[in-house]
Write a protein that holds these residues in place. Structure first.
Motif, short mmCIF file in Angstrom:
data_model
loop_
_atom_site.label_atom_id
_atom_site.label_comp_id
_atom_site.label_asym_id
_atom_site.label_seq_id
_atom_site.Cartn_x
_atom_site.Cartn_y
_atom_site.Cartn_z
N PHE A 190 0.88 -1.11 0.18
CA PHE A 190 0.00 -0.31 -0.26
C PHE A 190 1.13 1.18 0.35
CE2 PHE A 190 -3.24 -2.13 2.36
CZ PHE A 190 -4.11 -3.40 1.12
N ALA A 191 2.26 0.99 0.68
CA ALA A 191 2.82 2.88 0.48
C ALA A 191 3.88 2.34 -0.24
CB ALA A 191 4.17 2.25 2.25
N GLY A 192 3.78 1.45 -1.65
CA GLY A 192 4.68 1.24 -2.48
C GLY A 192 5.78 1.57 -2.38
N HIS A 193 6.39 0.87 -1.56
CA HIS A 193 7.84 0.42 -0.62
C HIS A 193 8.18 -0.96 -0.83
CE1 HIS A 193 7.29 3.59 2.55
NE2 HIS A 193 7.57 4.02 1.69
N ARG A 194 9.95 -1.44 -0.95
CA ARG A 194 10.50 -1.86 -1.14
C ARG A 194 10.02 -2.91 -0.26
NH1 ARG A 194 16.02 -1.41 -4.73
NH2 ARG A 194 15.12 -3.50 -6.03
N LEU A 195 10.72 -3.97 -0.58
CA LEU A 195 10.45 -5.26 0.56
C LEU A 195 11.37 -5.92 0.19
CD1 LEU A 195 8.06 -6.22 2.62
CD2 LEU A 195 7.49 -7.66 0.14
N ARG A 196 11.76 -6.63 1.90
CA ARG A 196 12.70 -8.03 2.14
C ARG A 196 11.37 -9.47 2.63
NH1 ARG A 196 16.92 -8.40 6.09
NH2 ARG A 196 18.19 -9.34 4.32
N ILE A 197 12.01 -9.89 1.58
CA ILE A 197 11.15 -11.34 2.46
C ILE A 197 12.05 -12.43 2.14
CG2 ILE A 197 8.58 -10.35 1.06
CD1 ILE A 197 9.50 -12.52 -0.65
N HIS A 198 12.12 -13.22 3.32
CA HIS A 198 13.07 -14.56 3.57
C HIS A 198 11.56 -15.66 3.30
CE1 HIS A 198 15.11 -17.50 6.83
NE2 HIS A 198 15.97 -17.65 5.38
N TYR A 199 12.27 -16.13 1.92
CA TYR A 199 11.16 -17.02 0.80
C TYR A 199 11.48 -18.21 0.46
CZ TYR A 199 8.04 -18.02 -2.45
OH TYR A 199 6.19 -18.40 -2.58
N ALA A 200 10.92 -19.65 1.13
CA ALA A 200 10.92 -20.73 0.93
C ALA A 200 10.54 -21.26 -0.37
CB ALA A 200 10.65 -21.60 1.82
N ALA A 201 10.99 -21.72 -1.56
CA ALA A 201 10.95 -21.98 -2.84
C ALA A 201 10.73 -23.17 -2.69
CB ALA A 201 11.25 -21.19 -3.23
N PHE A 202 9.10 -23.95 -3.52
CA PHE A 202 9.31 -25.26 -3.04
C PHE A 202 10.50 -25.76 -3.42
CE2 PHE A 202 7.92 -29.31 -5.13
CZ PHE A 202 7.75 -30.14 -4.65
N GLY A 203 11.30 -26.75 -2.69
CA GLY A 203 12.21 -27.69 -3.31
C GLY A 203 13.37 -27.16 -3.10
N GLN A 204 13.75 -25.55 -2.34
CA GLN A 204 14.58 -24.99 -2.21
C GLN A 204 14.73 -24.52 -0.27
OE1 GLN A 204 15.22 -21.65 -5.05
NE2 GLN A 204 14.37 -23.30 -6.32
N ALA A 205 15.64 -24.28 0.59
CA ALA A 205 16.21 -23.12 1.35
C ALA A 205 16.12 -22.45 1.41
CB ALA A 205 17.89 -23.48 1.92
N PRO A 206 14.88 -21.67 2.61
CA PRO A 206 14.78 -20.10 1.87
C PRO A 206 16.66 -18.94 2.49
CG PRO A 206 13.99 -21.23 4.24
CD PRO A 206 15.27 -22.93 3.30
N LYS A 207 15.53 -18.28 0.99
CA LYS A 207 16.73 -17.23 2.12
C LYS A 207 16.24 -16.03 1.03
CE LYS A 207 16.79 -17.72 -3.71
NZ LYS A 207 18.51 -18.61 -4.50
N TRP A 208 17.19 -14.93 1.53
CA TRP A 208 16.23 -13.87 1.78
C TRP A 208 15.93 -13.00 0.30
CZ3 TRP A 208 14.06 -10.74 5.76
CH2 TRP A 208 14.21 -11.15 6.93
N ARG A 209 15.16 -12.37 -0.21
CA ARG A 209 14.82 -11.32 -1.41
C ARG A 209 14.49 -10.01 -1.02
NH1 ARG A 209 13.60 -16.51 -4.55
NH2 ARG A 209 13.81 -18.24 -3.52
N THR A 210 15.04 -9.46 -1.73
CA THR A 210 14.40 -7.58 -1.95
C THR A 210 13.53 -7.65 -3.17
OG1 THR A 210 16.28 -7.09 -1.21
CG2 THR A 210 15.29 -5.10 -1.60
N VAL A 211 12.90 -7.25 -2.73
CA VAL A 211 11.32 -7.27 -3.93
C VAL A 211 10.21 -6.19 -4.48
CG1 VAL A 211 11.36 -9.67 -4.44
CG2 VAL A 211 9.52 -8.61 -3.07
#
Length: 326
Positions: free
Chosen positions: A155-176
């Motif tokens: 809603f604020a229109g700001h960038r976001l860092r997420i700690h994401y666990a994709a299918f079959g992969q180890a979780p890692k941080w991504r900036t989107v």
């Protein structure tokens, strides 16, 4: 938590004055633990519910409590109550906020219309958890703190860092760069871009999130419906995906569909089983999904999948061919 249940809880307290957790649980047909969680959610939303201890104690509203909202007629309020029963608010972590809004809608009605609207809402059921074939709709749970951070960034229109666990992969941080939020059959998704490329993230796989101060690189206006259709098409047709023809026991259909990317065709067979044409992410995904269903599903095509499953079953059968020593 369901917003309509929270509103029902408040209406019960308003009607009876004070009720124990056990009585509320019985009236709402939930557990006592669920009632206690709902009481906490209402308090967080600003509804003044307090506990009275002792033999005749229970939960009650502060005397004279009434929300403020004006200008709604009966049909308008009923329309909002029906909309409030849908699952989008739960998927995006807005269950308690929706409950508070729905309560204001009920309070906005004249006394005579209030009971009528509440009774009418009880006669309408939108998106139940199961259909006529008892196929259950599973709503994924996402921590409120996580989805709230994602929602603020969107809603604020700001960038976001997420700690994401994709299918079959180890979780890692991504900036989107967040674009919008979508809910489909109780599952929430974040539409975003990363390094200029479209990305879609399942909210239930976001383990942590952090709103960043810098503005997101995204257009000022977006057609989410069109964006979702385009991404869905790319997701179903891209990569190393494989199409599989499967015969499955109806009782296991939802497990199969839940692991597949898409259902391309479906028909009932004379013997009572279902024949489905489904797609999987790749060969490994297809083999894993069919193996989970054991004898309740049979891969009819492609031939390589039948051979792979046969060889795996033969290897396991061979390991049990002789009695272990000792």
């Amino acid at each position: 938590m369901r917003a309509d249940r929270l509103v029902s809880l408040v209406l019960l307290l308003r009607r009876h004055g004070r009720l124990s957790a056990a009585t509320l649980a019985r009236e709402l047909e939930v557990s006592t633990r669920t009632v206690l969680r709902d009481i906490e959610a209402l308090s967080a939303a600003g509804v003044p519910v307090y506990a009275e201890r002792g033999r005749h104690g229970g939960f009650a509203l502060l005397p004279g409590f009434r929300t403020e909202l004006t200008g709604l007629n009966h049909d308008e309020a009923l329309a909002l109550l029906i909309a409030g029963s849908r699952r989008g608010a739960q998927a995006f972590g807005l269950g308690s906020a929706l409950a508070s809004a729905m309560l204001k809608v009920v309070d906005a009605l004249p006394e005579g219309h209030r009971d009528m609207a509440a009774g009418a809402a009880q006669r309408l059921l939108i998106d139940p958890e199961t259909d006529l074939l008892s196929r259950r709709l599973v709503t994924e749970e996402v921590p409120d703190a996580v989805v709230a951070e994602v929602r603020r960034a969107v809603f604020a229109g700001h960038r976001l860092r997420i700690h994401y666990a994709a299918f079959g992969q180890a979780p890692k941080w991504r900036t989107v760069d967040p674009v919008g939020l979508v809910t489909v059959r109780g599952q929430g998704y974040l539409l975003a871009t990363r390094s200029g490329e479209d990305r879609t993230y399942r909210l239930s796989r976001v383990l942590a999130a952090q709103e960043l101060p810098e503005p997101a690189q995204r257009p000022d206006r977006v057609d989410l419906d069109r964006a979702w259709r385009e991404r869905s098409t790319r997701f179903r047709t891209g990569g190393d995906q494989v199409t599989v023809l499967v015969r499955v026991d109806p009782a296991r259909r939802e497990e199969l569909v839940g692991t597949a990317l898409a259902v391309l065709a479906e028909e009932a067979e004379a013997g009572g089983r279902l024949r489905l044409e489904v797609t999987f992410q790749d060969r490994r995904h297809a083999e894993w999904a069919l193996w989970q269903l054991a004898a309740d599903a049979e891969a009819l095509a492609p031939q390589w999948l039948r051979i792979s499953l046969r060889d795996r079953a033969a290897a396991i059968a061979g390991s049990y061919a002789s009695r272990p020593e000792g």
